[in-house]
Design an enzyme around this catalytic site. Structure first.
Site, short mmCIF file in Angstrom:
data_model
loop_
_atom_site.label_atom_id
_atom_site.label_comp_id
_atom_site.label_asym_id
_atom_site.label_seq_id
_atom_site.Cartn_x
_atom_site.Cartn_y
_atom_site.Cartn_z
N TYR A 133 -2.33 -0.32 10.51
CA TYR A 133 -2.37 -0.66 8.99
C TYR A 133 -0.77 -0.37 8.52
O TYR A 133 -0.24 -1.14 7.88
CB TYR A 133 -3.47 -0.11 8.35
CG TYR A 133 -3.53 -0.40 6.93
CD1 TYR A 133 -4.19 -1.56 6.48
CD2 TYR A 133 -3.25 0.54 5.92
CE1 TYR A 133 -4.17 -2.01 5.09
CE2 TYR A 133 -3.36 0.19 4.64
CZ TYR A 133 -3.94 -0.89 4.18
OH TYR A 133 -3.97 -1.21 2.99
N SER A 173 0.73 -0.99 -0.04
CA SER A 173 0.08 0.17 -0.01
C SER A 173 0.63 1.28 -0.04
O SER A 173 2.00 1.31 0.23
CB SER A 173 -0.78 0.02 1.25
OG SER A 173 -1.56 1.11 1.34
N1 LIG Z 1 -8.56 -0.74 -1.38
C1 LIG Z 1 -7.61 -0.02 -1.13
O1 LIG Z 1 -7.76 1.31 -1.26
C2 LIG Z 1 -6.16 -0.35 -1.04
C3 LIG Z 1 -5.13 0.30 -1.39
C4 LIG Z 1 -3.87 -0.37 -1.34
C5 LIG Z 1 -3.67 -1.25 -0.89
N2 LIG Z 1 -4.63 -2.15 -0.82
C6 LIG Z 1 -4.28 -3.57 -0.14
O2 LIG Z 1 -4.69 -4.47 -1.44
C7 LIG Z 1 -5.21 -5.69 -0.86
C8 LIG Z 1 -6.54 -6.02 -1.08
O3 LIG Z 1 -7.55 -4.86 -0.59
P1 LIG Z 1 -8.89 -4.62 -1.05
O4 LIG Z 1 -9.31 -3.41 -0.98
O5 LIG Z 1 -9.21 -5.55 -2.32
O6 LIG Z 1 -9.79 -5.52 0.32
P2 LIG Z 1 -10.83 -6.34 0.38
O7 LIG Z 1 -11.58 -6.13 1.59
O8 LIG Z 1 -11.82 -5.95 -0.75
O9 LIG Z 1 -10.59 -7.83 0.15
C9 LIG Z 1 -9.78 -8.43 1.05
C10 LIG Z 1 -9.72 -9.98 0.86
O10 LIG Z 1 -8.83 -10.86 1.68
C11 LIG Z 1 -9.67 -11.76 2.49
N3 LIG Z 1 -9.04 -12.24 3.61
C12 LIG Z 1 -8.92 -11.17 4.87
N4 LIG Z 1 -8.63 -11.78 5.86
C13 LIG Z 1 -7.87 -13.10 5.09
C14 LIG Z 1 -7.46 -14.34 5.83
N5 LIG Z 1 -6.85 -14.21 6.97
N6 LIG Z 1 -6.94 -15.10 4.83
C15 LIG Z 1 -7.08 -15.05 3.71
N7 LIG Z 1 -7.93 -14.18 3.11
C16 LIG Z 1 -8.32 -13.14 3.94
C17 LIG Z 1 -11.13 -11.26 2.56
O11 LIG Z 1 -12.33 -12.21 2.79
C18 LIG Z 1 -11.31 -10.44 1.18
O12 LIG Z 1 -11.71 -11.29 0.18
C19 LIG Z 1 -5.02 -5.41 0.80
O13 LIG Z 1 -3.79 -6.22 1.30
C20 LIG Z 1 -5.05 -4.10 1.00
O14 LIG Z 1 -4.16 -3.46 1.98
C21 LIG Z 1 -5.90 -1.68 -0.82
#
Ligand SMILES: NC(=O)c1ccc[n+]([C@@H]2O[C@H](COP(=O)([O-])OP(=O)(O)OC[C@H]3O[C@@H](n4cnc5c(N)ncnc54)[C@H](O)[C@@H]3O)[C@@H](O)[C@H]2O)c1
Length: 350
Positions: free
Chosen positions: A238, A225
């Site tokens: 986070y 991130s």
């Molecule tokens: N959404 C954003 O703005 C953003 C920005 C930068 C980075 N990210 C990173 O991208 C990645 C995905 O984010 P997202 O926005 O798609 O999130 P999201 O919440 O939409 O999806 C996350 C997925 O991870 C799964 N998950 C959670 N805990 C878990 C575990 N213990 N084992 C296996 N699966 C698990 C959830 O069930 C979900 O399907 C994350 O690492 C997040 O930190 C997100």
């Protein structure tokens, strides 16, 4: 790793041709006791595998293992053709969209998630759309036993793993003065420990492939991130977990280079279209609006405008933006241990 999960990646490596390893396809009927069916005439390969495994993981007995015939199914077209990819956190959001994009570029994709029902439905929808052979696997990345089981499943299904996208991640925002220890542990266990353990479960498979095919490299890509590169106000649990992830990436890159594994992180900016932000009940737009985190905001759009105004390119990050970084890291043979920002200029490296 069970015996089969040790043999298949090595077998795959020995059968590599033109920088591509075959997918190994199960030939025994479901429920059959595994019976040795290494292709006739491959005794020398089997002996070589035995010798190789002796040097890398201790002696194992090959007799009685296998139920697989090596097959080069007609390679799908695309820049990921022939690669086996495991994407964690793939039931929704970035993970799901990354899995879709990899499948569209010809990869064989395993989607893994703690949401078992969701991830199976996600794999089915990829298969229905593309006539692909994606699989959905249950996993809790905070639990090494669960990860090992999932990895064995993927290896048993496809024969190995060429690309891990360690994407599973969670967020619990809150002030350091008030965030509960429980929330801190939750975030740390998925984002930091979960990344460590995912690599621990996958690296031995990639190492076996490389031992058998030293010219072929694998990739581990952590979806980090922008909060892994700069601090995040009232979001320390986070940001800390993501900063730590970059420490892991750099350390793993140094260690795993001898196994032909490149390890990198991608640091996206805010992904407003995904459920993490957009979910109308639990998403960050709602949370930030309700908590008054954005001064004067009355609507989701006000919250979005506030965050977009911090980005030189004035928009959020999308999965196609992230995919370009994934392709770069996989295709670039001379880079490892990096954290690549994909932030529209919000974070600039010095
Ligand atoms: N959404 C954003 O703005 C953003 C920005 C930068 C980075 N990210 C990173 O991208 C990645 C995905 O984010 P997202 O926005 O798609 O999130 P999201 O919440 O939409 O999806 C996350 C997925 O991870 C799964 N998950 C959670 N805990 C878990 C575990 N213990 N084992 C296996 N699966 C698990 C959830 O069930 C979900 O399907 C994350 O690492 C997040 O930190 C997100």
């Amino acid at each position: 790793m069970n015996q089969l999960a040790k043999i298949l990646p090595a077998l795959r490596g020995f059968m590599a041709e033109d920088d591509i390893m075959p997918r190994l396809i199960k030939t025994a009927a479901a429920g059959d006791e595994p019976a040795l069916s290494v292709t006739p005439g491959c005794a020398d390969v089997v002996a070589e595998i035995g010798a190789q495994l002796k040097t890398t993981t201790g002696p194992i007995n090959l007799v009685g293992y296998g139920c697989f015939a090596p097959v080069f199914p007609k390679l799908p077209a695309g820049r990921m053709a022939g690669k086996i990819a495991l994407v964690t956190g793939a039931a929704q959001g970035f993970g799901y969209e990354i899995a879709c994009a990899l499948a569209a570029e010809g990869a064989w994709v395993a989607l893994a998630d703690i949401n078992e029902e969701g991830v199976k439905a996600a794999a089915n929808s990829i298969n229905a759309e593309r006539n692909a052979s994606a699989i959905g696997v249950a996993v809790n990345v905070a639990d090494i036993a669960s990860l090992r089981q999932a990895v064995e499943k993927v290896v048993t299904e496809f024969g190995g793993i060429d690309l891990l996208v360690a994407n599973a991640g969670v967020l619990r925002a809150g002030s350091v003065k008030t965030l509960s220890e429980r929330d801190l542990d939750f975030v740390t266990s998925v984002n930091y420990k979960g990344y460590f353990l995912s690599v621990q479960a996958v690296a031995p498979v990639m190492a076996l492939q490389h031992a058998a095919a030293p010219g072929i490299w694998s990739d581990i890509i952590q979806i980090n991130s922008k909060s892994g590169l700069v601090g995040s106000n009232k979001n320390g649990a986070y940001a800390g977990s993501k900063f730590g992830g970059i420490g892991l990436t750099q350390s793993f890159a140094m260690e795993l280079v001898e196994d032909g594994i490149k390890v990198n992180s991608i640091c996206p900016g805010n992904f407003y279209d995904g459920p993490l932000w957009a979910d109308p009940e639990k998403g960050l737009f709602k949370q930030y609006l309700d908590s008054g985190k954005v001064p004067g905001a009355r609507t989701f759009q006000d919250v979005k405008n506030f965050y977009e105004s911090k980005v030189p390119m004035r928009r959020g990050c999308t999965t196609p933006d992230v995919m370009k970084a994934i392709y770069y890291l996989v295709e670039q043979n001379y880079e490892t241990g990096q954290a690549v920002p994909v932030t529209g200029g919000q974070v600039m490296l010095s």
